[in-house]
Design a protein around this motif. Structure first.
Motif, mmCIF file in Angstrom:
data_model
loop_
_atom_site.group_PDB
_atom_site.id
_atom_site.type_symbol
_atom_site.label_atom_id
_atom_site.label_comp_id
_atom_site.label_asym_id
_atom_site.label_seq_id
_atom_site.Cartn_x
_atom_site.Cartn_y
_atom_site.Cartn_z
ATOM 1 N N GLY A 174 0.788 -1.228 0.000
ATOM 2 C CA GLY A 174 0.000 0.000 0.000
ATOM 3 C C GLY A 174 0.816 1.272 0.000
ATOM 4 N N PHE A 175 2.136 1.185 -0.262
ATOM 5 C CA PHE A 175 2.996 2.361 -0.263
ATOM 6 C C PHE A 175 3.204 2.944 -1.652
ATOM 7 C CE2 PHE A 175 4.770 -0.041 3.517
ATOM 8 C CZ PHE A 175 4.056 0.717 4.440
ATOM 9 N N PHE A 176 2.611 2.323 -2.657
ATOM 10 C CA PHE A 176 2.635 2.844 -4.020
ATOM 11 C C PHE A 176 1.296 2.486 -4.646
ATOM 12 C CE2 PHE A 176 3.770 2.672 -8.590
ATOM 13 C CZ PHE A 176 4.262 3.967 -8.726
ATOM 14 N N PRO A 177 0.642 3.445 -5.311
ATOM 15 C CA PRO A 177 -0.717 3.193 -5.838
ATOM 16 C C PRO A 177 -0.755 2.041 -6.837
ATOM 17 C CG PRO A 177 0.206 5.232 -6.732
ATOM 18 C CD PRO A 177 1.113 4.812 -5.637
ATOM 19 N N ARG A 178 -1.811 1.253 -6.756
ATOM 20 C CA ARG A 178 -1.950 0.102 -7.654
ATOM 21 C C ARG A 178 -2.124 0.518 -9.111
ATOM 22 N NH1 ARG A 178 -2.232 -4.723 -5.389
ATOM 23 N NH2 ARG A 178 -2.563 -4.880 -3.126
ATOM 24 N N ASN A 179 -2.614 1.715 -9.314
ATOM 25 C CA ASN A 179 -2.764 2.185 -10.697
ATOM 26 C C ASN A 179 -1.527 2.955 -11.171
ATOM 27 O OD1 ASN A 179 -3.070 4.425 -9.097
ATOM 28 N ND2 ASN A 179 -4.889 5.212 -10.144
ATOM 29 N N GLY A 180 -0.464 2.963 -10.337
ATOM 30 C CA GLY A 180 0.771 3.643 -10.725
ATOM 31 C C GLY A 180 1.529 2.838 -11.768
ATOM 32 N N ASP A 181 2.190 3.528 -12.694
ATOM 33 C CA ASP A 181 2.932 2.821 -13.721
ATOM 34 C C ASP A 181 4.430 2.855 -13.424
ATOM 35 O OD1 ASP A 181 3.694 5.399 -14.338
ATOM 36 O OD2 ASP A 181 2.500 5.530 -16.165
ATOM 37 N N TRP A 182 5.190 2.177 -14.266
ATOM 38 C CA TRP A 182 6.634 2.034 -14.079
ATOM 39 C C TRP A 182 7.345 3.391 -14.063
ATOM 40 C CZ3 TRP A 182 10.554 -0.466 -12.363
ATOM 41 C CH2 TRP A 182 11.833 -0.347 -12.920
ATOM 42 N N LYS A 183 6.982 4.271 -14.997
ATOM 43 C CA LYS A 183 7.637 5.577 -15.071
ATOM 44 C C LYS A 183 7.349 6.411 -13.821
ATOM 45 C CE LYS A 183 7.799 5.900 -20.124
ATOM 46 N NZ LYS A 183 7.177 4.590 -20.370
ATOM 47 N N SER A 184 6.125 6.319 -13.307
ATOM 48 C CA SER A 184 5.783 7.054 -12.084
ATOM 49 C C SER A 184 6.603 6.552 -10.904
ATOM 50 C CB SER A 184 4.298 6.910 -11.775
ATOM 51 O OG SER A 184 3.517 7.473 -12.800
ATOM 52 N N PHE A 185 6.797 5.237 -10.859
ATOM 53 C CA PHE A 185 7.592 4.654 -9.775
ATOM 54 C C PHE A 185 9.034 5.140 -9.849
ATOM 55 C CE2 PHE A 185 10.418 1.301 -8.175
ATOM 56 C CZ PHE A 185 9.966 1.234 -6.863
ATOM 57 N N ILE A 186 9.620 5.145 -11.046
ATOM 58 C CA ILE A 186 10.999 5.611 -11.209
ATOM 59 C C ILE A 186 11.110 7.087 -10.836
ATOM 60 C CG2 ILE A 186 12.837 6.054 -12.886
ATOM 61 C CD1 ILE A 186 12.558 3.139 -12.010
ATOM 62 N N ASP A 187 10.106 7.885 -11.215
ATOM 63 C CA ASP A 187 10.108 9.304 -10.836
ATOM 64 C C ASP A 187 10.158 9.453 -9.316
ATOM 65 O OD1 ASP A 187 10.070 10.240 -13.396
ATOM 66 O OD2 ASP A 187 7.916 10.626 -13.470
ATOM 67 N N GLU A 188 9.326 8.677 -8.614
ATOM 68 C CA GLU A 188 9.284 8.743 -7.153
ATOM 69 C C GLU A 188 10.620 8.287 -6.547
ATOM 70 O OE1 GLU A 188 7.077 9.923 -5.199
ATOM 71 O OE2 GLU A 188 5.305 10.146 -6.459
ATOM 72 N N ALA A 189 11.175 7.213 -7.095
ATOM 73 C CA ALA A 189 12.442 6.681 -6.581
ATOM 74 C C ALA A 189 13.561 7.693 -6.763
ATOM 75 C CB ALA A 189 12.785 5.364 -7.282
ATOM 76 N N LEU A 190 13.630 8.311 -7.938
ATOM 77 C CA LEU A 190 14.681 9.300 -8.202
ATOM 78 C C LEU A 190 14.486 10.549 -7.352
ATOM 79 C CD1 LEU A 190 15.066 9.012 -12.084
ATOM 80 C CD2 LEU A 190 16.705 8.295 -10.336
ATOM 81 N N GLU A 191 13.249 10.957 -7.155
ATOM 82 C CA GLU A 191 12.968 12.127 -6.315
ATOM 83 C C GLU A 191 13.430 11.868 -4.884
ATOM 84 O OE1 GLU A 191 12.072 15.940 -5.695
ATOM 85 O OE2 GLU A 191 11.812 14.920 -7.632
ATOM 86 N N SER A 192 13.194 10.642 -4.399
ATOM 87 C CA SER A 192 13.645 10.265 -3.060
ATOM 88 C C SER A 192 15.166 10.309 -2.973
ATOM 89 C CB SER A 192 13.137 8.854 -2.728
ATOM 90 O OG SER A 192 13.605 8.430 -1.464
ATOM 91 N N LEU A 193 15.836 9.797 -4.006
ATOM 92 C CA LEU A 193 17.299 9.800 -4.022
ATOM 93 C C LEU A 193 17.852 11.223 -4.053
ATOM 94 C CD1 LEU A 193 20.023 8.349 -4.267
ATOM 95 C CD2 LEU A 193 19.670 8.255 -6.740
ATOM 96 N N VAL A 194 17.265 12.067 -4.894
ATOM 97 C CA VAL A 194 17.713 13.460 -4.983
ATOM 98 C C VAL A 194 17.577 14.161 -3.634
ATOM 99 C CG1 VAL A 194 17.167 15.715 -5.988
ATOM 100 C CG2 VAL A 194 17.297 13.704 -7.458
ATOM 101 N N THR A 195 16.453 13.926 -2.952
ATOM 102 C CA THR A 195 16.213 14.541 -1.648
ATOM 103 C C THR A 195 17.250 14.088 -0.625
ATOM 104 O OG1 THR A 195 13.834 14.667 -2.065
ATOM 105 C CG2 THR A 195 14.542 14.819 0.229
ATOM 106 N N GLN A 196 17.569 12.791 -0.624
ATOM 107 C CA GLN A 196 18.572 12.267 0.301
ATOM 108 C C GLN A 196 19.937 12.886 0.054
ATOM 109 O OE1 GLN A 196 18.716 7.964 0.673
ATOM 110 N NE2 GLN A 196 16.529 7.818 0.307
ATOM 111 N N ILE A 197 20.330 12.993 -1.204
ATOM 112 C CA ILE A 197 21.639 13.563 -1.525
ATOM 113 C C ILE A 197 21.699 15.040 -1.136
ATOM 114 C CG2 ILE A 197 23.227 14.129 -3.408
ATOM 115 C CD1 ILE A 197 22.263 11.619 -4.841
ATOM 116 N N LYS A 198 20.635 15.778 -1.425
ATOM 117 C CA LYS A 198 20.604 17.205 -1.078
ATOM 118 C C LYS A 198 20.662 17.423 0.431
ATOM 119 C CE LYS A 198 18.220 19.317 -5.020
ATOM 120 N NZ LYS A 198 16.993 20.032 -5.460
#
Length: 212
Positions: free
Chosen positions: A37-61
């Motif tokens: 339940g931590f990622f929407p079931r109607n979410g697609d692959w590109k949306s998931f990668i966007d979220e993952a990269l956004e999380s990584l960018v935030t951690q690095i910053k």
């Protein structure tokens, strides 16, 4: 240029090359997070990668003065401490508690030592560098100290670990951090050459056990 690539460019996307292993692991993580339940079931692959990269960018910053490994270790260490039930507490509050109730110091040592033993201790200590790194990571987790306040040095099979402890306070050094470090070193079966501490520095010098 293919129609697919033109479509990606029109959306402001640039396709990043990844290894097959990374793609496989990311797709598995997407599946697991979706099931939990931590990622929407109607979410697609590109949306998931966007979220993952956004999380990584935030951690690095948020921690730009660390290597990728150091930053990853910090995240894992913080998560481990949360699992152990440790929550952020102002150092001044902790100092006051230990000053008013000295018996709390022993409880802190017990909890901190358990955290080190389960999440930081290097089994077998085959590498002095790994052991010194684990001590530094541990003290970064349980204190407000930054990496520049924790100095590690190697000299063959011997090493030293120095903590610039003025911010920690004399009572916390004497009643918590110094006896805690002594217990860690004893449990690790290293040969302690020197261990001392005051309100300025805590210093431990030790060698790896001689292999027969």
């Amino acid at each position: 240029m293919s129609k697919k690539r033109r479509d990606e460019d029109s959306k402001g996307r640039i396709l990043l090359p990844v290894s097959k292993r990374h793609e496989s692991e990311l797709r598995e993580l997407m599946r697991v997070l979706t099931e939990r339940g931590f990622f929407p079931r109607n979410g697609d692959w590109k949306s998931f990668i966007d979220e993952a990269l956004e999380s990584l960018v935030t951690q690095i910053k948020s921690a730009p003065d660390f290597t990728f490994k150091e930053r990853t270790d910090m995240f894992k260490d913080f998560y481990s401490s949360r699992i152990m039930g440790l929550v952020p507490l102002p150092l001044s509050t902790l100092q006051n508690i230990v000053e008013r109730s000295p018996e709390v110091a022993n409880e802190l040592i017990s909890v901190y030592f358990s955290l080190f033993k389960h999440s930081f201790m290097v089994n077998g200590i085959s590498s002095l560098r790994d052991y010194l790194d684990s001590l530094r990571r541990f003290f970064i987790t349980i204190t407000p100290l930054a990496s520049q306040n924790l100095i590690i040095r190697e000299d063959g099979s011997c090493g030293s670990f120095t903590v610039f402890s003025s911010v920690l306070g004399k009572q916390m050094v004497e009643k918590v951090y110094l006896p805690l470090l002594r217990q860690i070193l004893n449990e690790s079966t290293v040969q302690v050459r020197n261990l001392k501490g005051d309100n300025i520095t805590i210093e431990a010098q030790f060698c790896l056990p001689v292999k027969e």
